[in-house]
Write a protein that holds these residues in place. Structure first.
Motif, PDB file in Angstrom:
ATOM      1  N   GLU A  26     158.732  72.892-133.364  1.00 57.53           N
ATOM      2  CA  GLU A  26     159.436  73.606-132.183  1.00 57.53           C
ATOM      3  C   GLU A  26     160.488  73.996-132.555  1.00 57.53           C
ATOM      4  O   GLU A  26     161.554  73.471-133.398  1.00 57.53           O
ATOM      5  CB  GLU A  26     159.775  72.326-131.137  1.00 57.53           C
ATOM      6  CG  GLU A  26     160.274  72.837-129.950  1.00 57.53           C
ATOM      7  CD  GLU A  26     160.144  71.679-128.550  1.00 57.53           C
ATOM      8  OE1 GLU A  26     159.628  70.596-129.013  1.00 57.53           O
ATOM      9  OE2 GLU A  26     160.571  72.252-127.401  1.00 57.53           O
ATOM     10  N   GLY A  71     156.081  72.764-127.101  1.00 55.83           N
ATOM     11  CA  GLY A  71     157.312  72.083-126.621  1.00 55.83           C
ATOM     12  C   GLY A  71     157.740  72.655-125.508  1.00 55.83           C
ATOM     13  O   GLY A  71     157.246  73.711-124.841  1.00 55.83           O
ATOM     14  N   CYS A  72     158.951  72.065-124.952  1.00 54.52           N
ATOM     15  CA  CYS A  72     159.634  72.422-123.723  1.00 54.52           C
ATOM     16  C   CYS A  72     160.118  73.651-123.901  1.00 54.52           C
ATOM     17  O   CYS A  72     160.473  74.471-123.248  1.00 54.52           O
ATOM     18  CB  CYS A  72     160.621  71.650-123.494  1.00 54.52           C
ATOM     19  SG  CYS A  72     160.190  70.089-122.782  1.00 54.52           S
ATOM     20  N   TRP A  97     167.438  71.809-125.915  1.00 49.51           N
ATOM     21  CA  TRP A  97     167.689  71.063-127.046  1.00 49.51           C
ATOM     22  C   TRP A  97     169.154  71.138-127.639  1.00 49.51           C
ATOM     23  O   TRP A  97     169.278  72.059-128.435  1.00 49.51           O
ATOM     24  CB  TRP A  97     166.418  71.522-128.096  1.00 49.51           C
ATOM     25  CG  TRP A  97     165.228  71.010-127.488  1.00 49.51           C
ATOM     26  CD1 TRP A  97     164.081  71.966-127.345  1.00 49.51           C
ATOM     27  CD2 TRP A  97     164.669  69.738-126.994  1.00 49.51           C
ATOM     28  NE1 TRP A  97     163.022  71.215-127.006  1.00 49.51           N
ATOM     29  CE2 TRP A  97     163.278  69.808-126.740  1.00 49.51           C
ATOM     30  CE3 TRP A  97     165.429  68.435-127.010  1.00 49.51           C
ATOM     31  CZ2 TRP A  97     162.492  68.986-126.058  1.00 49.51           C
ATOM     32  CZ3 TRP A  97     164.327  67.716-126.256  1.00 49.51           C
ATOM     33  CH2 TRP A  97     163.020  67.523-126.049  1.00 49.51           C
ATOM     34  N   ASN A 173     153.073  74.450-121.569  1.00 50.30           N
ATOM     35  CA  ASN A 173     153.374  73.135-122.008  1.00 50.30           C
ATOM     36  C   ASN A 173     153.902  72.227-120.902  1.00 50.30           C
ATOM     37  O   ASN A 173     155.013  72.386-120.312  1.00 50.30           O
ATOM     38  CB  ASN A 173     154.156  73.305-123.203  1.00 50.30           C
ATOM     39  CG  ASN A 173     154.760  71.726-123.756  1.00 50.30           C
ATOM     40  OD1 ASN A 173     154.299  71.148-124.379  1.00 50.30           O
ATOM     41  ND2 ASN A 173     156.180  71.473-123.676  1.00 50.30           N
ATOM     42  N   GLU A 174     153.375  70.973-120.923  1.00 47.44           N
ATOM     43  CA  GLU A 174     154.109  69.711-119.896  1.00 47.44           C
ATOM     44  C   GLU A 174     154.585  70.380-118.602  1.00 47.44           C
ATOM     45  O   GLU A 174     155.440  70.574-118.241  1.00 47.44           O
ATOM     46  CB  GLU A 174     155.062  69.302-120.642  1.00 47.44           C
ATOM     47  CG  GLU A 174     154.755  68.468-121.747  1.00 47.44           C
ATOM     48  CD  GLU A 174     155.760  67.432-122.372  1.00 47.44           C
ATOM     49  OE1 GLU A 174     156.766  67.245-122.161  1.00 47.44           O
ATOM     50  OE2 GLU A 174     155.231  66.564-123.340  1.00 47.44           O
ATOM     51  N   TYR A 240     153.620  59.621-126.766  1.00 48.90           N
ATOM     52  CA  TYR A 240     154.481  59.207-127.865  1.00 48.90           C
ATOM     53  C   TYR A 240     154.505  57.684-127.957  1.00 48.90           C
ATOM     54  O   TYR A 240     154.341  56.837-126.890  1.00 48.90           O
ATOM     55  CB  TYR A 240     155.867  59.778-127.637  1.00 48.90           C
ATOM     56  CG  TYR A 240     155.710  61.174-127.842  1.00 48.90           C
ATOM     57  CD1 TYR A 240     156.170  61.617-129.018  1.00 48.90           C
ATOM     58  CD2 TYR A 240     155.662  61.946-126.804  1.00 48.90           C
ATOM     59  CE1 TYR A 240     156.508  63.169-129.289  1.00 48.90           C
ATOM     60  CE2 TYR A 240     155.930  63.497-127.130  1.00 48.90           C
ATOM     61  CZ  TYR A 240     156.303  63.911-128.075  1.00 48.90           C
ATOM     62  OH  TYR A 240     156.357  65.306-128.375  1.00 48.90           O
ATOM     63  N   GLU A 297     150.737  66.627-128.813  1.00 46.89           N
ATOM     64  CA  GLU A 297     152.044  65.900-129.281  1.00 46.89           C
ATOM     65  C   GLU A 297     151.790  64.617-129.173  1.00 46.89           C
ATOM     66  O   GLU A 297     151.356  63.850-128.359  1.00 46.89           O
ATOM     67  CB  GLU A 297     153.063  66.193-128.125  1.00 46.89           C
ATOM     68  CG  GLU A 297     153.398  67.798-128.303  1.00 46.89           C
ATOM     69  CD  GLU A 297     154.736  68.142-127.260  1.00 46.89           C
ATOM     70  OE1 GLU A 297     155.449  67.109-126.907  1.00 46.89           O
ATOM     71  OE2 GLU A 297     154.717  69.224-126.945  1.00 46.89           O
ATOM     72  N   TRP A 301     158.708  58.053-131.258  1.00 45.65           N
ATOM     73  CA  TRP A 301     160.026  58.582-130.796  1.00 45.65           C
ATOM     74  C   TRP A 301     160.949  57.442-130.530  1.00 45.65           C
ATOM     75  O   TRP A 301     160.753  56.669-129.846  1.00 45.65           O
ATOM     76  CB  TRP A 301     159.600  59.213-129.387  1.00 45.65           C
ATOM     77  CG  TRP A 301     160.733  60.161-128.660  1.00 45.65           C
ATOM     78  CD1 TRP A 301     162.187  59.902-129.041  1.00 45.65           C
ATOM     79  CD2 TRP A 301     160.492  61.367-127.911  1.00 45.65           C
ATOM     80  NE1 TRP A 301     162.890  61.000-128.347  1.00 45.65           N
ATOM     81  CE2 TRP A 301     161.955  61.735-127.758  1.00 45.65           C
ATOM     82  CE3 TRP A 301     159.533  61.978-127.303  1.00 45.65           C
ATOM     83  CZ2 TRP A 301     161.932  62.963-126.943  1.00 45.65           C
ATOM     84  CZ3 TRP A 301     159.450  62.924-126.512  1.00 45.65           C
ATOM     85  CH2 TRP A 301     161.066  63.530-126.330  1.00 45.65           C
ATOM     86  N   GLN A 346     157.206  65.930-135.088  1.00 41.97           N
ATOM     87  CA  GLN A 346     157.084  67.198-135.523  1.00 41.97           C
ATOM     88  C   GLN A 346     157.297  67.255-136.855  1.00 41.97           C
ATOM     89  O   GLN A 346     157.791  66.521-137.553  1.00 41.97           O
ATOM     90  CB  GLN A 346     158.085  67.981-134.539  1.00 41.97           C
ATOM     91  CG  GLN A 346     158.117  67.891-133.120  1.00 41.97           C
ATOM     92  CD  GLN A 346     158.866  68.988-132.528  1.00 41.97           C
ATOM     93  OE1 GLN A 346     159.538  69.899-133.300  1.00 41.97           O
ATOM     94  NE2 GLN A 346     159.184  68.922-131.228  1.00 41.97           N
TER      95      GLN A 346
HETATM   96  O1  AHR Z   1     158.541  66.904-128.973  1.00 44.10           O
HETATM   97  C1  AHR Z   1     159.594  66.785-128.401  1.00 44.10           C
HETATM   98  C2  AHR Z   1     159.510  67.214-126.610  1.00 44.10           C
HETATM   99  O2  AHR Z   1     158.639  66.042-126.243  1.00 44.10           O
HETATM  100  C3  AHR Z   1     158.296  68.438-126.494  1.00 44.10           C
HETATM  101  O3  AHR Z   1     159.323  69.459-126.500  1.00 44.10           O
HETATM  102  C4  AHR Z   1     157.947  68.189-125.361  1.00 44.10           C
HETATM  103  O4  AHR Z   1     156.778  68.919-124.793  1.00 44.10           O
HETATM  104  C5  AHR Z   1     157.749  66.720-125.024  1.00 44.10           C
HETATM  105  O5  AHR Z   1     158.207  66.358-124.226  1.00 44.10           O
END
Ligand code: AHR
Length: 495
Positions: A26, A71-72, A97, A173-174, A240, A297, A301, A346
């Protein structure tokens, strides 16, 4: 009790889709910029802007599929900002980010070039949250249309004559969170609408992936399957492994007690429950298992490395991460009839990364080594496995001491992957290989292990944790006798 494994070498199940070993990169922190893209004028040796050391290391993983740009980030990415002469590209704020400037120097052409260099399939995630249907539709036209059209002509003006082959496309995504905070009913309708305009041009066939659930949001899967399963090829799931709590303290990547080792592996094993339950819902609408569960994903984390930008999600990677990876792969294999793809979060410098960089320096993490060791399972045939393991106990709780899976490759070679979760005790295992004559078989193995729970590689000691030959295996004629040291991942080859 000794641990027992029975592998039925003559009971072949489904193919383990190599896409289970997919990746995710990402526009986040130093994942793309510095991690992959340094630009053509960088003093760091590069090929067309992509750093050579990283490229060479990634090639060795045979990455089957790479998800990008988020990702976001995907739901605020406008692809037209990332094409044309780089000096003219729009500079934007990566609001999600770290609030840093995104200069859009790594765009569609650069990503597709990276995929060509790695011989990997691109998996592009489109923008539903803040993008239009037209924008998404034109992106697909830009990338894949061969004839005369405004977007195809524009691609040619930007230096790419031939269309690219694009198989995997994610529609958002999400979307329950950073991708628009939608209700599943609303997203299901939007999914139906947006995917209509994700066209198949020429002989390019797109595998469409709907944005799926967060962890155990089974209602999301239910609503999506009920309302849109005929219009999708895959439905995603994000989960995660976080030892602590997401908002109040996830736990340190390197500085943790026994209890956090244990809880981390317990949470990694939870992936099995999640896949089982989401798959059961999918079975209701799709008993033939046409729609793939796409775990695009997953991974550990932890709290960001002290002293780094918290929005960059940079964390170290220890032997614990290696166990988490091995546990996930054994679970994904067991569900290979439904799990068609998975993408670790990632690839570089972000979350559970394969590679960490610091300026011109680079190191391979324990997770990298697990991906490399497990390559033997890519597109192999899953074998039936029965097992019974001792308990790994801590503070009144317990887990199975070992996880296992086995596959047969195209040459008939059998590979067995074993993870000993126990941080203190070795594991003695009898492996009964039924349906083949083991007495004359050649058995070899590789191991990744360490003597400390937090063992990791640093720029000063980049080879502190690395695979070695595994010799603690005896062929006893009718079975194999194996001793796994504590905290180890082993892959055996039997031929
Ligand atoms: O991988 C980091 C973030 O985790 C991604 O951008 C998002 O899709 C998830 O919440």
């Amino acid at each position: 009790m000794k641990n027992q494994v029975v592998i039925n070498a003559d009971i072949e199940k489904t193919t383990i889709n190599k896409n289970i070993y997919g990746h995710f990169a990402e526009h986040l922190g130093r994942g793309i910029y510095e991690g992959i893209w340094v630009g053509e004028d960088s003093p760091i040796p590069n090929t067309n802007g992509i750093r050579n050391d990283v490229l060479e290391a990634l090639k060795k993983l045979n990455i089957p599929v790479l998800r990008w740009p988020g990702g976001c980030f995907a739901d605020e990415y406008h692809w037209k900002d990332g094409i044309g002469p780089r000096e003219n590209r729009k500079r934007m704020i990566n609001t999600h980010w770290g609030g840093v400037i995104e200069n859009n120097h790594f765009g569609t052409h650069e990503f597709m070039m990276l995929c060509e260099m790695l011989e990997t399939e691109p998996y592009i995630c489109g923008n539903v949250g803040s993008g239009t249907v037209q924008e998404m539709s034109e992106w697909v036209e830009y990338m894949t249309f061969d004839g005369e059209s405004p977007m195809a002509n524009w691609r040619r003006e930007n230096g790419r004559d031939e269309p690219w082959r694009l198989t995997y496309f994610g529609v958002g995504n999400e979307n329950w969170g950073c991708g628009g905070n939608m209700r599943p009913e609303y997203y299901a309708d939007l999914y139906r609408r947006y995917q209509t305009y994700v066209r198949n041009y020429g002989d390019n066939r797109i595998y469409k992936i709907a944005g799926g659930a967060n962890v155990d949001d089974y209602n999301w899967t239910e609503v999506l399957m009920k309302n849109a399963h005929r219009m999708m090829d895959g439905l995603s799931l994000h989960y995660y492994t976080i030892p602590g709590e997401f908002w109040t303290g996830k736990g340190s990547a390197t500085d943790f007690p026994d209890s956090e080792w244990f809880i981390t592996l317990k949470k990694a094993l939870h992936m099995n429950t999640l896949i089982t339950k989401h798959s059961t819902i999918m079975d209701k609408y799709d008993p033939e298992k046409r729609v793939g569960l796409i775990i695009d994903e997953w991974g550990t984390w932890f709290d960001p490395e002290p002293g780094t930008n918290p929005g960059f999600l940079y964390q170290q990677n220890t032997i614990r991460d290696a166990l988490v990876a091995g546990i996930h792969f054994n679970i994904f294999h067991a569900h290979a009839d439904r799990v068609q793809m998975a993408n670790i979060a990632q690839t570089i410098n972000v979350l559970q990364a394969m590679i960490l960089t610091e300026g011109e320096k680079m190191l391979l993490t324990p997770t990298y080594h697990v991906f490399e060791m497990f390559k033997v399972h890519h597109d192999a045939t899953l074998l039936s496995v029965e097992s019974s393991f001792e308990k790994y106990e801590l503070d009144g709780d317990d887990l199975p001491q070992v996880t296992v899976s086995a596959s047969k490759d195209a040459d008939g070679k059998i590979h067995i992957s074993l993870c000993n979760l126990d941080h203190q005790n070795q594991s003695d295992i009898d492996i009964d290989l039924r349906g083949m004559d083991v007495s004359s078989a050649n058995v070899s193995g590789r191991i990744l292990t360490a003597d400390k729970m937090d063992a990791h590689n640093t720029f000063e000691r980049p080879e502190n944790v690395k695979p070695a030959e595994f010799t603690n295996v005896n062929n006893e004629g009718h079975s194999l006798s194996v001793t796994l040291p504590p905290m180890s991942v082993v892959v055996l080859a039997v031929e």
